[in-house]
Write a protein that holds these residues in place. Structure first.
Motif, PDB file in Angstrom:
ATOM      1  N   GLY A  32       0.837  -1.196   0.000  1.00  0.00           N
ATOM      2  CA  GLY A  32       0.000   0.000   0.000  1.00  0.00           C
ATOM      3  C   GLY A  32       0.869   1.241   0.000  1.00  0.00           C
ATOM      4  N   ILE A  33       0.507   2.217  -0.824  1.00  0.00           N
ATOM      5  CA  ILE A  33       1.305   3.434  -1.004  1.00  0.00           C
ATOM      6  C   ILE A  33       0.468   4.662  -0.672  1.00  0.00           C
ATOM      7  CG2 ILE A  33       2.549   4.835  -2.712  1.00  0.00           C
ATOM      8  CD1 ILE A  33       3.080   2.150  -4.220  1.00  0.00           C
ATOM      9  N   VAL A  34       1.085   5.617   0.046  1.00  0.00           N
ATOM     10  CA  VAL A  34       0.463   6.919   0.312  1.00  0.00           C
ATOM     11  C   VAL A  34       1.293   7.997  -0.374  1.00  0.00           C
ATOM     12  CG1 VAL A  34      -0.645   6.236   2.485  1.00  0.00           C
ATOM     13  CG2 VAL A  34       1.661   7.194   2.529  1.00  0.00           C
ATOM     14  N   GLU A  35       0.708   9.186  -0.532  1.00  0.00           N
ATOM     15  CA  GLU A  35       1.381  10.269  -1.254  1.00  0.00           C
ATOM     16  C   GLU A  35       2.698  10.692  -0.624  1.00  0.00           C
ATOM     17  OE1 GLU A  35      -0.968  13.591  -2.474  1.00  0.00           O
ATOM     18  OE2 GLU A  35      -2.578  12.313  -3.208  1.00  0.00           O
ATOM     19  N   GLU A  36       2.851  10.530   0.683  1.00  0.00           N
ATOM     20  CA  GLU A  36       4.056  10.955   1.376  1.00  0.00           C
ATOM     21  C   GLU A  36       5.230   9.993   1.197  1.00  0.00           C
ATOM     22  OE1 GLU A  36       1.055  10.447   3.202  1.00  0.00           O
ATOM     23  OE2 GLU A  36       0.440  12.505   2.778  1.00  0.00           O
ATOM     24  N   ASP A  37       5.002   8.844   0.582  1.00  0.00           N
ATOM     25  CA  ASP A  37       6.075   7.865   0.421  1.00  0.00           C
ATOM     26  C   ASP A  37       7.150   8.394  -0.520  1.00  0.00           C
ATOM     27  OD1 ASP A  37       5.028   5.960   2.176  1.00  0.00           O
ATOM     28  OD2 ASP A  37       3.753   5.108   0.616  1.00  0.00           O
ATOM     29  N   VAL A  76       1.798  -7.456  -4.913  1.00  0.00           N
ATOM     30  CA  VAL A  76       0.449  -7.093  -5.348  1.00  0.00           C
ATOM     31  C   VAL A  76       0.116  -5.722  -4.767  1.00  0.00           C
ATOM     32  CG1 VAL A  76      -2.000  -7.705  -5.205  1.00  0.00           C
ATOM     33  CG2 VAL A  76      -0.278  -9.505  -5.463  1.00  0.00           C
ATOM     34  N   SER A  77      -0.276  -4.788  -5.625  1.00  0.00           N
ATOM     35  CA  SER A  77      -0.688  -3.470  -5.133  1.00  0.00           C
ATOM     36  C   SER A  77      -1.972  -3.621  -4.327  1.00  0.00           C
ATOM     37  CB  SER A  77      -0.892  -2.502  -6.306  1.00  0.00           C
ATOM     38  OG  SER A  77      -1.906  -2.965  -7.166  1.00  0.00           O
ATOM     39  N   THR A 123       4.629  -9.975 -10.280  1.00  0.00           N
ATOM     40  CA  THR A 123       3.642  -9.003  -9.808  1.00  0.00           C
ATOM     41  C   THR A 123       2.256  -9.342 -10.321  1.00  0.00           C
ATOM     42  OG1 THR A 123       3.845  -7.528 -11.730  1.00  0.00           O
ATOM     43  CG2 THR A 123       5.357  -7.135  -9.882  1.00  0.00           C
ATOM     44  N   GLY A 124       1.292  -8.710  -9.662  1.00  0.00           N
ATOM     45  CA  GLY A 124      -0.051  -8.652 -10.211  1.00  0.00           C
ATOM     46  C   GLY A 124      -0.056  -7.508 -11.212  1.00  0.00           C
ATOM     47  N   GLN A 125      -1.220  -6.890 -11.413  1.00  0.00           N
ATOM     48  CA  GLN A 125      -1.328  -5.741 -12.310  1.00  0.00           C
ATOM     49  C   GLN A 125      -1.914  -4.593 -11.522  1.00  0.00           C
ATOM     50  OE1 GLN A 125      -3.562  -6.504 -15.877  1.00  0.00           O
ATOM     51  NE2 GLN A 125      -3.859  -4.325 -16.258  1.00  0.00           N
ATOM     52  N   PHE A 126      -1.210  -3.484 -11.473  1.00  0.00           N
ATOM     53  CA  PHE A 126      -1.665  -2.345 -10.691  1.00  0.00           C
ATOM     54  C   PHE A 126      -3.074  -1.941 -11.110  1.00  0.00           C
ATOM     55  CE2 PHE A 126      -2.247   1.918  -9.303  1.00  0.00           C
ATOM     56  CZ  PHE A 126      -1.566   1.994  -8.104  1.00  0.00           C
ATOM     57  N   ALA A 128      -5.827  -3.581 -11.209  1.00  0.00           N
ATOM     58  CA  ALA A 128      -6.709  -4.616 -11.762  1.00  0.00           C
ATOM     59  C   ALA A 128      -7.461  -5.341 -10.647  1.00  0.00           C
ATOM     60  CB  ALA A 128      -5.894  -5.631 -12.559  1.00  0.00           C
ATOM     61  N   MET A 129      -8.597  -5.918 -11.001  1.00  0.00           N
ATOM     62  CA  MET A 129      -9.301  -6.825 -10.099  1.00  0.00           C
ATOM     63  C   MET A 129      -8.573  -8.158 -10.182  1.00  0.00           C
ATOM     64  SD  MET A 129     -11.654  -7.393  -7.923  1.00  0.00           S
ATOM     65  CE  MET A 129     -12.886  -6.120  -8.035  1.00  0.00           C
ATOM     66  N   MET A 130      -8.031  -8.588  -9.050  1.00  0.00           N
ATOM     67  CA  MET A 130      -7.207  -9.792  -9.029  1.00  0.00           C
ATOM     68  C   MET A 130      -7.734 -10.779  -8.005  1.00  0.00           C
ATOM     69  SD  MET A 130      -3.428  -8.001  -9.059  1.00  0.00           S
ATOM     70  CE  MET A 130      -3.853  -6.461  -8.250  1.00  0.00           C
ATOM     71  N   GLN A 131      -7.465 -12.041  -8.255  1.00  0.00           N
ATOM     72  CA  GLN A 131      -7.691 -13.088  -7.270  1.00  0.00           C
ATOM     73  C   GLN A 131      -6.312 -13.577  -6.861  1.00  0.00           C
ATOM     74  OE1 GLN A 131      -9.691 -13.156 -10.292  1.00  0.00           O
ATOM     75  NE2 GLN A 131     -10.971 -11.897  -8.967  1.00  0.00           N
ATOM     76  N   VAL A 132      -6.057 -13.521  -5.569  1.00  0.00           N
ATOM     77  CA  VAL A 132      -4.755 -13.922  -5.037  1.00  0.00           C
ATOM     78  C   VAL A 132      -4.951 -15.200  -4.243  1.00  0.00           C
ATOM     79  CG1 VAL A 132      -2.821 -13.249  -3.570  1.00  0.00           C
ATOM     80  CG2 VAL A 132      -4.030 -11.506  -4.920  1.00  0.00           C
ATOM     81  N   SER A 133      -4.186 -16.219  -4.596  1.00  0.00           N
ATOM     82  CA  SER A 133      -4.237 -17.495  -3.890  1.00  0.00           C
ATOM     83  C   SER A 133      -2.894 -17.735  -3.220  1.00  0.00           C
ATOM     84  CB  SER A 133      -4.505 -18.645  -4.865  1.00  0.00           C
ATOM     85  OG  SER A 133      -5.738 -18.468  -5.506  1.00  0.00           O
ATOM     86  N   LEU A 134      -2.944 -18.306  -2.017  1.00  0.00           N
ATOM     87  CA  LEU A 134      -1.700 -18.581  -1.331  1.00  0.00           C
ATOM     88  C   LEU A 134      -1.881 -19.674  -0.300  1.00  0.00           C
ATOM     89  CD1 LEU A 134      -1.088 -16.629   1.765  1.00  0.00           C
ATOM     90  CD2 LEU A 134      -2.720 -15.591   0.214  1.00  0.00           C
ATOM     91  N   VAL A 135      -0.772 -20.318  -0.006  1.00  0.00           N
ATOM     92  CA  VAL A 135      -0.692 -21.212   1.133  1.00  0.00           C
ATOM     93  C   VAL A 135       0.311 -20.552   2.068  1.00  0.00           C
ATOM     94  CG1 VAL A 135      -0.070 -23.498   1.974  1.00  0.00           C
ATOM     95  CG2 VAL A 135      -1.250 -23.251  -0.232  1.00  0.00           C
TER      96      VAL A 135
END
Length: 150
Positions: A32-37, A76-77, A123-126, A128-135
């Protein structure tokens, strides 16, 4: 800049019918990114991530980094990491950086992570609607916020 790191035995990102990112052992990073970064936040955070000792050694003690175990990374953004939930029941995302600021920082973060890791970061795609799967392996989940680095 805020990240949620999850140590994974496998992870993937799906966008529509495409799967642009798949890894085995490594880290799934929600960013996650904020303007102050700033670029300083990127340098500090990417160095912290690749050297964070959260993988088991031969004795099962978390004593190795993702770099030490030759692990892979997916980034992932995730603008919702900066949700404000104090008032009401609908989160506010006003703190999250707009794409004109966030995209260059996101791309710089990924590039610096690749330099520090010494290999390609998936990466994912900034935006975009993504489905993230993980173990989640452990489970090990760590939150790091560059605003709390001191």
């Amino acid at each position: 800049m805020k990240v949620v790191l999850q140590r994974v035995s496998k992870a993937s990102v799906t966008i529509g019918r495409e799967i642009p990112a798949v890894i085995g052992n490594g880290l799934l990073i929600l960013l996650g990114i904020v303007e102050e970064d700033t670029p300083d936040d990127i340098n500090w955070l990417t160095n912290k991530i690749v050297n964070l000792r959260i993988f088991g050694d031969d004795n099962g003690v978390m004593n190795k980094s993702v770099k030490d175990v030759n692990g892979d990374i997916i980034v992932v953004s995730q603008f919702t990491l900066h949700a404000l939930t104090k008032k009401g029941n609908r989160p506010s995302y006003i703190k999250a950086a707009k794409p004109d600021i966030a995209v260059p920082l996101y791309e710089s973060f990924v590039k610096q992570l690749e330099i520090n890791l010494g290999k390609i970061v998936q990466t994912g795609q900034f935006g975009a609607m993504m489905q993230v799967s993980l173990v989640n392996d452990g489970p090990v989940t760590i939150i790091i916020d560059t605003k709390n680095k001191e």
